[in-house]
Scaffold this active site. Structure first.
Site, PDB file in Angstrom:
ATOM      1  N   ASP A 127       0.844  -0.673   0.395  1.00  0.00           N
ATOM      2  CA  ASP A 127       0.050   0.397   0.077  1.00  0.00           C
ATOM      3  C   ASP A 127       1.519   1.521   0.161  1.00  0.00           C
ATOM      4  O   ASP A 127       1.682   1.201   0.856  1.00  0.00           O
ATOM      5  CB  ASP A 127      -1.317   0.301   1.713  1.00  0.00           C
ATOM      6  CG  ASP A 127      -2.109   0.924   1.469  1.00  0.00           C
ATOM      7  OD1 ASP A 127      -1.682   1.909   0.422  1.00  0.00           O
ATOM      8  OD2 ASP A 127      -2.791   1.161   2.029  1.00  0.00           O
ATOM      9  N   ASP A 175      -3.097   2.848  -5.971  1.00  0.00           N
ATOM     10  CA  ASP A 175      -1.964   2.256  -5.152  1.00  0.00           C
ATOM     11  C   ASP A 175      -1.725   1.191  -4.097  1.00  0.00           C
ATOM     12  O   ASP A 175      -0.987   0.810  -2.819  1.00  0.00           O
ATOM     13  CB  ASP A 175      -2.216   3.271  -3.903  1.00  0.00           C
ATOM     14  CG  ASP A 175      -3.136   3.401  -3.557  1.00  0.00           C
ATOM     15  OD1 ASP A 175      -4.097   2.887  -3.555  1.00  0.00           O
ATOM     16  OD2 ASP A 175      -3.005   4.691  -2.179  1.00  0.00           O
ATOM     17  N   GLU A 176      -2.446   0.372  -4.321  1.00  0.00           N
ATOM     18  CA  GLU A 176      -2.839  -1.287  -3.310  1.00  0.00           C
ATOM     19  C   GLU A 176      -2.563  -2.405  -4.992  1.00  0.00           C
ATOM     20  O   GLU A 176      -2.824  -2.613  -5.641  1.00  0.00           O
ATOM     21  CB  GLU A 176      -3.546  -1.421  -2.886  1.00  0.00           C
ATOM     22  CG  GLU A 176      -3.972   0.300  -1.152  1.00  0.00           C
ATOM     23  CD  GLU A 176      -5.461  -0.427  -1.155  1.00  0.00           C
ATOM     24  OE1 GLU A 176      -5.291  -1.695  -0.698  1.00  0.00           O
ATOM     25  OE2 GLU A 176      -6.009   0.232  -0.824  1.00  0.00           O
TER      26      GLU A 176
END
Length: 844
Positions: free
Chosen positions: A6, A99-100
């Site tokens: 993350d 973003d993960e």
């Protein structure tokens, strides 16, 4: 093992990575003028900046904050580069978002999770200058929570078998499916920690969570069977939202923007070869409060024409408050393949849909090629320069209380534009004896329920005949909005005989107010009735010459709830007889079921034709204020304000004259000069008698109030905002501001005496409020009606949260979650929970 990566403050971190001048400085990404912060660097977060925070507020907290617009192309490039390192360790990588990502290392037996995480963190930091947090666990749930628990740049590994030891001490908000509302509901039930949820049986948990209880219970136990999926899933929703350049109350503009959004989104739906079935509308008020409303079609569609009729109704349902709108959004869910909704064009309606679908594809092609083509709402927006209309009327002071009211009432209806309701139109049978829940504990009908029932029965008019006029204004507004003619009336008592009075005109409304003031608990006298019957139609309540069926609840099956509130009023058991309990059928039946003659029906129609009264909500009415020096109210207010400004600020007064002039111009525009002078004069008299006061609320934001001595709070020093008190949007919604003043409890009677002496009892009144049931008291009173012992009631209510009667059902559910309902208790507790929705209207 499964790893979850993350990125920390991704958007802001990308901007800092791309521009070395931004590193170490407070940076935020989001809307520059009226938007919200989408991402904030950790330097900014230390200064109190968070997401989602309005950009304007963030700038106040941190004047040096660097706010940058979103650059999604840049973020996608960095995301692609960042997660490309994951494929060095395993081919099983799931990109959960920009973003993960998840990594499944079960097949990479030679790779240790901690080594892979450390190498990826180091590589990303060196090459991209980005920080990532990593969580390691046996499943997606554990690894995701571990990566988010101690950001930024954290690494947490949960060994197999230790999932519950890791999860159980955490708050319930860490579990999937648990948003703010569900978290609050779980906290109310005492399930604050993950361990509490894990130890709660699924059947009890379902009372709070519903169908999602089994999955939530598994998550609380640390179980998660979701696999890491390599292929990116197809879009499960389509959405768009818009923050307006200025807050608006223009319904036509909002509808046009919603239609334009529907066009854009449906074009994307067709391009993807999909169809949708559920539409969700999101609305944000100017105070940042948000509402969402959803509706589902019977079948999936890829035509915007199917959505146009829904948008108006959804907006009406969502826009419940008299507050201007800041943001609207539209989202399509329940996505299907296009073939799901294909039909053979055998009928005329299907042929029309086929032609509309062909037309939509042509329009898509034309718009894709930037060719000029517009729908009707696009043309309307273009003509109005993509901005809402200014609809604030110029207020006028009416000094004649007997001003005539036109017999033609013009109201704007959302769906069909202006409608003229003329009393000369041919009318069907009206309901002329309807009681609302403002006949305290003597009816279960709320105002919306009355209007809905009248509309269902195609009634052209309804008369409200409570023993008071408490509901007259909301009733008038609701009926007019629904296209139903409202008749203002009341039940009176003269010589111990019940009468019904109907208002014909303004004079009749004034006289009815006077008669009700006499009425109270006793009957009015024949002499009083004779003196104040002008403008009223007076009928005996039991008259058979006019169709006057008494209505106190909606349907026949609602009689039990009416009997409950009657028993509460008379302090009796449900089936206990009492002289004041009403008997007979008091349901809201359609006119076809009434047992009245044709002449009585016609007489009811004639009464409707004679009643022409309508409230005037657009005209401000303030007490006349005549300055002693013969000047105008505006001139006197201008002089007093400037004198007060010099007294307050001395040599610095000129620095604030611009703000004072602006406030005075707005006050003049909305017609509030005489109101300010009336309040000022009252407080001058209070000061002469040594009566102190405190001005509170938004009036303290006004520099004029401070200059006049109405308020002692300096709006300059505390940076208060005048338009929170008085602004054009607020006036357009007929939301009239007032100046709230508190007096010492032992001097309030002196203030009342001052007002009565100055204006006389004919022109001054004391305003009261309504006490409403709270959940515990409502629950307790209903339980008493059902014969439950007080000790048993206390045993349950002491575990109920403090809330109002509208949420009594949730409160009862909380008591049941404590395992307090067993045996015979369970039967009546279940009954109370089923009755709760209808009781709310009667008790709240």
């Amino acid at each position: 093992m499964i790893l979850h990566f993350d990125a920390d403050a991704f958007f802001a971190s990308v901007e800092q990575a791309a521009d070395t001048k931004l590193r170490g400085r407070p940076v935020a990404v989001g809307g520059e003028r009226r938007g919200i912060i989408a991402s904030a660097s950790y330097e900014a977060r230390k200064l109190g900046i968070y997401t989602p925070m309005p950009t304007a507020r963030a700038r106040k907290l941190c004047p040096n904050l660097i706010v940058l617009p979103c650059d999604f192309d840049k973020y996608e490039r960095f995301s692609h580069l960042m997660f490309s390192y994951a494929y060095d360790f395993t081919p099983i990588v799931e990109l959960a978002s920009i973003d993960e990502c998840y990594l499944d290392l079960h097949g990479a037996r030679q790779t240790k999770a901690c080594d892979a995480a450390a190498k990826m963190q180091k590589a990303i930091a060196q090459s991209l200058k980005l920080s990532v947090s990593v969580g390691v666990g046996t499943n997606k749930l554990v690894s995701q929570i571990a990566s988010k628990l101690r950001k930024p740049h954290c690494f947490i590994e949960v060994a197999p078998g230790y999932e519950q030891g890791f999860l159980w001490p955490l708050e319930n908000k860490w579990l999937p499916q648990v948003g703010p509302q569900l978290a609050a509901r779980l906290n109310t039930a005492g399930l604050r920690m993950v361990e509490h949820i894990a130890r709660t049986p699924v059947d009890e948990l379902s009372l709070l969570v519903g169908s999602g209880a089994p999955a939530l219970h598994d998550y609380a136990l640390g179980n998660d069977l979701r696999p890491v999926v390599c292929d990116a899933p197809a879009a499960k929703s389509y959405g768009e939202q818009e923050t307006f350049a200025q807050d608006t109350t223009d319904t036509a503009f909002i509808i046009a923007r919603l239609r334009a959004m529907a066009d854009t989104l449906m074009r994307r739906v067709r391009e993807d070869g999909k169809s949708i079935r559920t539409v969700t509308l999101r609305l944000r008020y100017n105070d940042m409060d948000e509402v969402t409303r959803s509706t589902s079609l019977d079948e999936p569609t890829d035509l915007e024409h199917d959505l146009y009729p829904l948008l108006q109704a959804m907006l009406t349902r969502a826009w419940e408050r008299r507050v201007s709108v800041r943001l609207i959004g539209l989202r399509f869910t329940k996505v299907y393949e296009t073939g799901f909704c294909n039909v053979l064009p055998l009928e005329q309606s299907d042929m029309k849909r086929e032609r509309l679908h062909t037309l939509s594809l042509v329009v898509d092609d034309l718009r894709r090629g930037n060719r000029s083509i517009m729908r009707g709402h696009d043309l309307w927006l273009s003509q109005h320069r993509q901005a809402p209309r200014q609809t604030l009327p110029k207020p006028q002071l009416v000094t004649d209380p007997t001003a005539s009211v036109t017999n033609r009432v013009l109201r704007e209806r959302h769906s069909t534009g202006p409608q003229i309701i003329s009393p000369t139109a041919r009318l069907a049978v009206p309901a002329l004896n309807v009681k609302s829940c403002y006949s305290f504990l003597d009816s279960t009908l709320t105002i919306p329920a009355i209007i809905a029932a009248a509309a269902a029965h195609d009634m052209p008019a309804v008369a409200l005949t409570d023993k008071n006029l408490h509901a007259s204004v909301p009733f008038f507004e609701a009926a007019t909005a629904a296209g139903i003619k409202p008749i203002i009336g009341a039940e009176l008592c003269c010589d111990k005989k019940p009468l019904l009075a109907y208002v014909q005109n303004v004079r009749g409304y004034q006289n009815l107010c006077r008669l009700l003031s006499f009425n109270n608990d006793a009957c009015i006298t024949p002499a009083q009735m004779h003196d104040y019957r002008e403008g009223l139609i007076i009928l005996a309540a039991d008259s058979t010459a006019v169709a006057l069926p008494e209505i106190r609840y909606h349907k026949a099956e609602d009689k039990v709830f009416f009997d409950i509130v009657q028993s509460m009023k008379t302090l009796t058991l449900l089936h206990e007889k009492h002289a004041k309990k009403r008997r007979g059928d008091l349901a809201f039946h359609p006119p076809a079921q009434w047992s009245y003659s044709a002449a009585a029906m016609q007489a009811a129609q004639d009464i409707v034709l004679q009643c022409e009264f309508a409230f005037d909500f657009k005209t401000l009415r303030f007490p006349l204020y005549t300055p002693a020096d013969g000047s105008t109210a505006a001139a006197m207010l201008y002089r007093l304000a400037h004198d007060g400004l010099r007294n307050r600020y001395g040599s610095k007064a000129k620095q604030h004259e611009a703000q004072l002039r602006e406030e005075l111009s707005i006050i003049a525009e909305v017609g509030y000069e005489e109101y300010f002078l009336t309040v000022w004069h009252l407080l001058q008299e209070c000061a002469a008698l040594g009566i102190g006061w405190i001005t509170r609320g938004s009036a303290a934001d006004s520099l004029v109030c401070y200059a006049l001595g109405i308020s002692n709070v300096c709006p300059i020093r505390f940076e208060l905002y005048f338009k929170r008190f008085l602004n054009r949007d607020r006036m357009a919604l007929q939301k009239l501001p007032d100046i709230d003043i508190d007096f010492a409890h032992d001097r309030k009677d002196d203030v009342v005496r001052l007002l009565l002496d100055r204006y006389g009892p004919e022109h001054a009144a004391i305003v009261g409020g309504f006490n409403t049931f709270q959940a515990r008291s409502a629950f307790g009173d209903v339980a008493k009606v059902l014969g439950v012992a007080e000790n048993e009631i206390r045993r349950l209510t002491e575990h109920m949260p403090w809330t109002d009667a509208r949420h009594a059902a949730d409160a009862v559910g909380g008591a049941a979650a404590h395992g307090l309902a067993h045996g015979r208790d369970a039967r009546w507790l279940s009954t109370l929970r089923q009755d709760a929705p209808l009781r709310r209207g009667a008790l709240a």
